[in-house]
Each structure stands twice: as C-alpha cells, then as structure tokens.
Design a protein around this motif. Structure first.
Motif, PDB file in Angstrom:
ATOM      1  N   GLU A  35      32.005  39.899  37.144  1.00 30.00           N
ATOM      2  CA  GLU A  35      30.946  39.566  36.192  1.00 30.00           C
ATOM      3  C   GLU A  35      30.338  38.210  36.535  1.00 30.00           C
ATOM      4  O   GLU A  35      31.024  37.299  36.991  1.00 30.00           O
ATOM      5  N   PRO A  36      29.021  38.061  36.300  1.00 29.06           N
ATOM      6  CA  PRO A  36      28.328  36.833  36.701  1.00 29.06           C
ATOM      7  C   PRO A  36      28.890  35.555  36.077  1.00 29.06           C
ATOM      8  O   PRO A  36      28.813  34.487  36.680  1.00 29.06           O
ATOM      9  N   ASP A  37      29.451  35.641  34.842  1.00 29.63           N
ATOM     10  CA  ASP A  37      29.935  34.435  34.189  1.00 29.63           C
ATOM     11  C   ASP A  37      31.391  34.138  34.515  1.00 29.63           C
ATOM     12  O   ASP A  37      31.982  33.208  33.962  1.00 29.63           O
ATOM     13  N   ARG A  38      31.998  34.923  35.412  1.00 31.62           N
ATOM     14  CA  ARG A  38      33.353  34.637  35.854  1.00 31.62           C
ATOM     15  C   ARG A  38      33.292  33.661  37.038  1.00 31.62           C
ATOM     16  O   ARG A  38      32.201  33.289  37.481  1.00 31.62           O
ATOM     17  N   PRO A  39      34.452  33.252  37.589  1.00 32.13           N
ATOM     18  CA  PRO A  39      34.413  32.341  38.735  1.00 32.13           C
ATOM     19  C   PRO A  39      33.519  32.872  39.840  1.00 32.13           C
ATOM     20  O   PRO A  39      33.548  34.056  40.156  1.00 32.13           O
ATOM     21  N   PRO A  40      32.698  32.011  40.452  1.00 30.82           N
ATOM     22  CA  PRO A  40      31.734  32.480  41.454  1.00 30.82           C
ATOM     23  C   PRO A  40      32.423  32.968  42.715  1.00 30.82           C
ATOM     24  O   PRO A  40      33.625  32.795  42.910  1.00 30.82           O
ATOM     25  N   SER A  41      31.647  33.579  43.580  1.00 30.76           N
ATOM     26  CA  SER A  41      32.161  34.143  44.814  1.00 30.76           C
ATOM     27  C   SER A  41      32.791  33.075  45.693  1.00 30.76           C
ATOM     28  O   SER A  41      32.337  31.922  45.741  1.00 30.76           O
TER      29      SER A  41
END
Length: 458
Positions: A35-41
C-alpha cells in the motif's frame, strides 16, 4: 441491472486523471506493505541499482507498474500444542497494475494481477496447534498460484467503480488498517471457518464483481458478489486457475464512514457490513429427523439449512498524534466484532482489537509497537453436540468452548522498504478447547509462539 452495468462499462468519458484510490490500496493484511502509505520501496535505498537499466521507469511511463514483496519468517512454540518446534515460512508476491489510459487510451480503465509463490516447512497453526485462529497471515499450502486478476472501470466523476474478474474479499471487506501490523491479523476466523473453503481470501480467489460508490472522502459503500466456493487450496484449487462459476453465490456489502481529521488532527473510521451465502449448510447438532447427531439412533445425516449469513462492525481510531505527526504516527486502536447463526456455523461470535504505537521511539520515527487480542467462540449447536456425546455415553469427548490469542509485536524499519519484526503470541484453548490426539481425555494445551518476520518491498 445487467443493462445498467454494460451501459456503465461502455461510457467513454473525456478525462484521464487517476482516481483517488489505486489497485494497491486496501490490500489484505499479508500484502499490506504494497500500500502507498506503508514503508516505501527498497528501491530508494539502492541508489543507482534501484532500477537497473531504467526498466521500471520505462514501464511506468507506459502505465504499467509492478511491485515485488518478499515476506519470510521463523516461528516456533517451545511448549503446548500437539507438537513443538520451529518452522520457516515464506511468501514471494509479484503484483502488476495497469493504467489503460496511459497504455492504450482507454480512459477510466485499470487492471491488476498478482501471483504468490508460497513456501514453508509445515504450518504452525495446523501442524503444531490444530487451532482455528491464524498464527501467521502468510501461512498457506506451499504452491505457486494466481491470486487476483481483474479489470476496473471508474466513472467520470469518480463516484463509482466497477471491478470484475478473479477477486478476493479480504482486502476491501471486514478489514482494519490499524490491525494490519499483526502476524495473526487476516480474514477473520468467523468467515474463514464458516464459509466453504474459507471464502474468497488469501491465498485463494474466485470470480466475482464488486461495485464501489464513493461520493466523497467521508463515506463509501461497497457491494460484491462472488462465486461462493473458491475450492480447497490444497486439493481442488492448487494453482488459482480453476475459475469456478457453478457454486452458490456469496454476497457481501459494507458501508464505510471516515471522519475528516478535525482541529485535534485525529482520524477515525467506522465500517458496517454483512454477508449472505446462498448454499446449503449442515446443522452442527441435529440430524434430519431432529435427533442429536451424537445419538446412536441417529442416521448421521445432518439437518440442512438454506444459506448462512453474518454481520460485522470495524472501528479504527487515532487516539493521540504528536505535534507535527501524520495520520499514522501516534497511538491508534482498532476493534472488530462479528456474529453468525449458531446452529450451522462452527464460530458464532468473534472479536479482535488492539493498540498500535507508531513513531514514538526516539530516533526511530518509522518503528511501531502493537498489542492485540483475538477471541472466537464455538457455536452453540457445536458446543451442545459435544455435551450430547458426553451425556449419551458415545465415547469421551472434550466439550469445546472458545479459542483466544494475545499478540505483541515490534516492527523495526531497517531502511525504507525493509522491516524486521519480532513477535510473541500466546494461544488459549487451541481448536476451541479440542481434545489432544496424543493425550486421550485432555485438551490440547495452549502455549507461546515466538517468531521473527522480515519483509522486503520493491
């Protein structure tokens, strides 16, 4: 209704802006890091090696985005259950999102597909505890399988979206955003234990159609129809390619309310939902003549009921936000509650809840700590069937009652895109208080589970 659906699909609106939500929003708990609001790539941590040859950027410019997620863990119980020892489990997931506007000029259209490669050395839930509640939300039968494969059409005003294809329900229905940090958090036990083959949830999906209405950011409504039996993951639908269409349908609906953060900056949400399965379900106590199934005179054919159903509520609330913090920093709590008819369902009452503290550790703004509790009550007819076996002298049987779990976990953000998560759970009344096959006349003992999970997101 069918005509209206095709009319909606055939509209050709003159707009190309992206919708407010995307395909990787509202992921099931075991896929939540996408999900976008989780830790970034972790791409951001790899520098020049984050996108070799610019391949990812090239695809993204054409409307194709892909994500890779690798979760692996070691879990074990030192005591309790029917056997002790450690196991390793892993899940590698590939997810592809397609914006058909950028790719082919089909405005309002998007697509999604994801594939799992699941590997483990034996499920801790079934092998060690024979329990009902999940130990790890990535635990599944070892396989390489298709999960979702769908198209979605969003209206010009973005109020309506129609998704159809191979779907799961556990990402959008009956889910808590706050609770996704926990290893035991997944498709609730009351649906997983009561619906055929566990219902349309990880790791299996089924053909279906979902309509979402979202007039603004504060309210939305969802309704979906699924083929009601995706097929057993280990013996019937081992690759996710069955695409079953002949089973009685499962219909789900949910209304979501989100409070726009006020002066205190605290966000809250409430979800109210329900489901109805139109198949036939066996009674857990009585046969077709009204005798207890435990009675020696019973023919052994359970009374059949037309359908089953359930209702549920989900609450997420941010209780405290530090000055300058965002919507996930601070202290948040969640709770889920559900009930189903007690005559035909193994679980008739289920609840879980917990508290999560994020960004409160000095020098560790992305770390999070969580504490949760899960409770599942055995249905009344199943409990009375156990008592019937005792009173009628048809062999010693331990009456079941409930199963519960307490979990404490800490998520370390090592670098963007990589987290490590030590975890402790304690299991009460495994199997609802079922008899231990290795110790006649005694219940399976509860016990502690210790684990360590690593999650890489690209």
């Amino acid at each position: 209704m069918v005509a209206a659906v095709f009319a909606f699909l055939s509209v050709d609106p003159a707009w190309s802006d992206p919708g407010e939500t995307g395909a990787v929003d509202d992921r099931p708990a075991q896929s939540a890091p996408l999900e976008p609001d989780r830790p970034p790539s972790i791409q951001t941590s790899l520098g020049a090696f984050g996108d070799p040859g610019g391949f990812r950027s090239l695809l993204a410019a054409r409307g194709i985005d892909y994500n890779l997620l690798y979760t692996n863990e070691v879990l074990g119980n030192l005591s309790g259950g029917v056997r002790q020892g450690a196991i390793h489990a892993g899940k590698f997931e590939t997810a592809v999102t397609v914006d058909f506007d950028r790719l082919a000029g089909w405005t309002g259209w998007s697509g999604f597909a994801n594939v799992f490669q699941i590997h483990d050395t034996g499920g801790l839930r079934d092998r060690s505890f024979q329990r009902l509640i999940t130990v790890s939300n990535i635990e599944a039968y070892p396989s390489t399988r298709l999960s979702e494969l769908w198209l979605e059409r969003t209206s010009e005003d973005r109020y309506l979206s129609l998704r159809f294809g191979q779907l799961v329900a556990d990402g959008e229905f009956f889910s808590s955003e706050t609770g996704k940090i926990f290893l035991s958090n997944d498709w609730p036990t009351i649906t997983g234990a009561n619906l055929p083959s566990g219902g349309p949830a990880y790791p299996i999906s089924t053909p279906g159609m979902r309509l979402r209405w979202r007039p603004d950011a504060s309210v939305s409504g969802l309704v979906a129809i699924f083929n009601g039996d995706p097929g057993d993951q280990a013996s019937v639908n081992r690759t996710g390619l069955n695409f079953r269409l002949n089973d009685a349908p499962l219909v789900m609906g949910e209304v979501q309310f989100r409070a726009v953060p006020g002066p205190d900056g605290l966000g809250r949400s409430l979800k109210l939902g329900g489901y109805r399965h139109f198949g036939r379900f066996d009674d857990d106590r009585y046969d077709r003549t009204g005798l207890s199934l435990a009675n020696p005179r019973s023919g052994g054919s359970a009374r059949r009921h037309a359908g089953t159903s359930g209702a549920y509520a989900v609450v997420d609330a941010q209780l405290y936000r530090p000055a300058g913090g965002n919507e996930i920093e601070g202290i948040s709590a969640y709770a889920r509650l559900s009930t189903s008819p007690s005559d035909r369902n193994l679980i008739d009452l289920w609840t879980d809840g917990g508290i999560v503290v994020t960004g409160m550790t000095p020098g560790r703004p992305k770390d999070a700590f969580g504490l949760s509790v899960i409770y599942a009550r055995i249905g009344e007819n199943a409990r009375r069937y156990d008592l019937d076996r005792l009173s009628l002298g048809t062999g010693f049987h331990v009456p079941r009652s409930y199963e519960a779990t307490i979990e404490a976990t800490y998520l370390f953000a090592v670098v963007p895109g990589w987290t490590i998560q030590p975890d402790i759970q304690y299991v009460f009344h495994p199997g609802g208080g079922a008899a231990d096959p290795n110790r006649p006349g005694q219940r399976i003992k509860g016990g502690a589970v210790f684990g360590l999970r690593s999650t890489l997101t690209y």
